[in-house]
Write a protein that holds these residues in place. Structure first.
Motif, PDB file in Angstrom:
ATOM      1  N   UNK A   1       0.850  -1.187   0.000  1.00  0.00           N
ATOM      2  CA  UNK A   1       0.000   0.000   0.000  1.00  0.00           C
ATOM      3  C   UNK A   1       0.884   1.234   0.000  1.00  0.00           C
ATOM      4  N   UNK A   2       0.567   2.190  -0.848  1.00  0.00           N
ATOM      5  CA  UNK A   2       1.279   3.466  -0.876  1.00  0.00           C
ATOM      6  C   UNK A   2       0.245   4.569  -0.705  1.00  0.00           C
ATOM      7  N   UNK A   3       0.373   5.355   0.336  1.00  0.00           N
ATOM      8  CA  UNK A   3      -0.569   6.434   0.632  1.00  0.00           C
ATOM      9  C   UNK A   3      -0.126   7.696  -0.104  1.00  0.00           C
ATOM     10  N   UNK A   4      -0.915   8.137  -1.063  1.00  0.00           N
ATOM     11  CA  UNK A   4      -0.560   9.321  -1.867  1.00  0.00           C
ATOM     12  C   UNK A   4      -1.395  10.537  -1.489  1.00  0.00           C
ATOM     13  N   UNK A   5      -2.155  10.455  -0.416  1.00  0.00           N
ATOM     14  CA  UNK A   5      -3.030  11.579  -0.043  1.00  0.00           C
ATOM     15  C   UNK A   5      -2.258  12.871   0.170  1.00  0.00           C
ATOM     16  N   UNK A   6      -1.127  12.813   0.830  1.00  0.00           N
ATOM     17  CA  UNK A   6      -0.343  14.030   1.078  1.00  0.00           C
ATOM     18  C   UNK A   6       0.174  14.621  -0.226  1.00  0.00           C
ATOM     19  N   UNK A   7       0.665  13.797  -1.124  1.00  0.00           N
ATOM     20  CA  UNK A   7       1.180  14.270  -2.412  1.00  0.00           C
ATOM     21  C   UNK A   7       0.076  14.911  -3.249  1.00  0.00           C
ATOM     22  N   UNK A   8      -1.130  14.358  -3.191  1.00  0.00           N
ATOM     23  CA  UNK A   8      -2.247  14.849  -3.997  1.00  0.00           C
ATOM     24  C   UNK A   8      -3.021  15.973  -3.312  1.00  0.00           C
ATOM     25  N   UNK A   9      -2.647  16.355  -2.088  1.00  0.00           N
ATOM     26  CA  UNK A   9      -3.425  17.297  -1.283  1.00  0.00           C
ATOM     27  C   UNK A   9      -3.742  18.608  -2.010  1.00  0.00           C
ATOM     28  N   UNK A  10      -2.822  19.158  -2.729  1.00  0.00           N
ATOM     29  CA  UNK A  10      -3.055  20.431  -3.425  1.00  0.00           C
ATOM     30  C   UNK A  10      -3.302  20.238  -4.911  1.00  0.00           C
ATOM     31  N   UNK A  11      -3.703  19.046  -5.309  1.00  0.00           N
ATOM     32  CA  UNK A  11      -3.876  18.741  -6.725  1.00  0.00           C
ATOM     33  C   UNK A  11      -5.201  18.040  -7.015  1.00  0.00           C
ATOM     34  N   UNK A  12      -6.233  18.385  -6.257  1.00  0.00           N
ATOM     35  CA  UNK A  12      -7.554  17.809  -6.478  1.00  0.00           C
ATOM     36  C   UNK A  12      -8.194  18.347  -7.750  1.00  0.00           C
ATOM     37  N   UNK A  13      -9.389  17.919  -8.017  1.00  0.00           N
ATOM     38  CA  UNK A  13     -10.108  18.254  -9.245  1.00  0.00           C
ATOM     39  C   UNK A  13     -10.183  19.759  -9.489  1.00  0.00           C
ATOM     40  N   UNK A  14     -10.423  20.556  -8.464  1.00  0.00           N
ATOM     41  CA  UNK A  14     -10.603  22.009  -8.639  1.00  0.00           C
ATOM     42  C   UNK A  14      -9.333  22.817  -8.381  1.00  0.00           C
ATOM     43  N   UNK A  15      -8.200  22.173  -8.217  1.00  0.00           N
ATOM     44  CA  UNK A  15      -6.944  22.876  -7.935  1.00  0.00           C
ATOM     45  C   UNK A  15      -6.426  23.600  -9.169  1.00  0.00           C
ATOM     46  N   UNK A  16      -5.480  24.517  -8.951  1.00  0.00           N
ATOM     47  CA  UNK A  16      -4.845  25.210 -10.078  1.00  0.00           C
ATOM     48  C   UNK A  16      -4.118  24.226 -10.985  1.00  0.00           C
ATOM     49  N   UNK A  17      -3.518  23.194 -10.397  1.00  0.00           N
ATOM     50  CA  UNK A  17      -2.832  22.144 -11.156  1.00  0.00           C
ATOM     51  C   UNK A  17      -3.401  20.786 -10.748  1.00  0.00           C
ATOM     52  N   UNK A  18      -4.589  20.427 -11.259  1.00  0.00           N
ATOM     53  CA  UNK A  18      -5.203  19.162 -10.850  1.00  0.00           C
ATOM     54  C   UNK A  18      -4.450  17.955 -11.401  1.00  0.00           C
ATOM     55  N   UNK A  19      -4.399  16.911 -10.593  1.00  0.00           N
ATOM     56  CA  UNK A  19      -3.800  15.647 -11.013  1.00  0.00           C
ATOM     57  C   UNK A  19      -4.872  14.595 -11.243  1.00  0.00           C
ATOM     58  N   UNK A  20      -6.129  15.000 -11.095  1.00  0.00           N
ATOM     59  CA  UNK A  20      -7.256  14.084 -11.247  1.00  0.00           C
ATOM     60  C   UNK A  20      -8.271  14.720 -12.183  1.00  0.00           C
ATOM     61  N   UNK A  21      -8.802  13.923 -13.103  1.00  0.00           N
ATOM     62  CA  UNK A  21      -9.838  14.409 -14.005  1.00  0.00           C
ATOM     63  C   UNK A  21     -11.113  14.696 -13.225  1.00  0.00           C
ATOM     64  N   UNK A  22     -11.791  15.775 -13.602  1.00  0.00           N
ATOM     65  CA  UNK A  22     -13.137  16.015 -13.093  1.00  0.00           C
ATOM     66  C   UNK A  22     -14.091  15.169 -13.916  1.00  0.00           C
ATOM     67  N   UNK A  23     -15.283  15.659 -14.126  1.00  0.00           N
ATOM     68  CA  UNK A  23     -16.261  14.945 -14.937  1.00  0.00           C
ATOM     69  C   UNK A  23     -15.877  15.096 -16.406  1.00  0.00           C
ATOM     70  N   UNK A  24     -15.584  14.003 -17.054  1.00  0.00           N
ATOM     71  CA  UNK A  24     -15.169  14.001 -18.463  1.00  0.00           C
ATOM     72  C   UNK A  24     -15.963  12.956 -19.229  1.00  0.00           C
TER      73      UNK A  24
END
Length: 62
Positions: free
Chosen positions: A16-39
């Motif tokens: 298991x690798x916990x990536x929550x901290x790395x993704x914390x500022x990169x959610x769907x609505x962030x300036x630099x999202x790492x996750x697709x919103x609704x597509x």
């Protein structure tokens, strides 16, 4: 007391690798999202984009 039986994932060497901290500022609505919103197709929604996939790789490789 008996030892716990390993899961299939553990027997295959998965970890298991916990990536929550790395993704914390990169959610769907962030300036630099790492996750697709609704597509379209919607099956790709909420999955990592190219930058998110790279972040997952970096987490797994560390």
């Amino acid at each position: 007391m008996r030892a716990p039986v390993p899961t299939s994932a553990e027997r295959a060497g998965a970890r298991h690798v916990d990536v929550r901290e790395a993704f914390a500022d990169h959610g769907v609505c962030a300036d630099e999202p790492w996750i697709h919103g609704l597509v379209s197709p919607t099956a790709d929604s909420c999955h990592p984009n190219k930058a998110g996939q790279a972040a997952y790789f970096a987490a797994l490789a560390s």
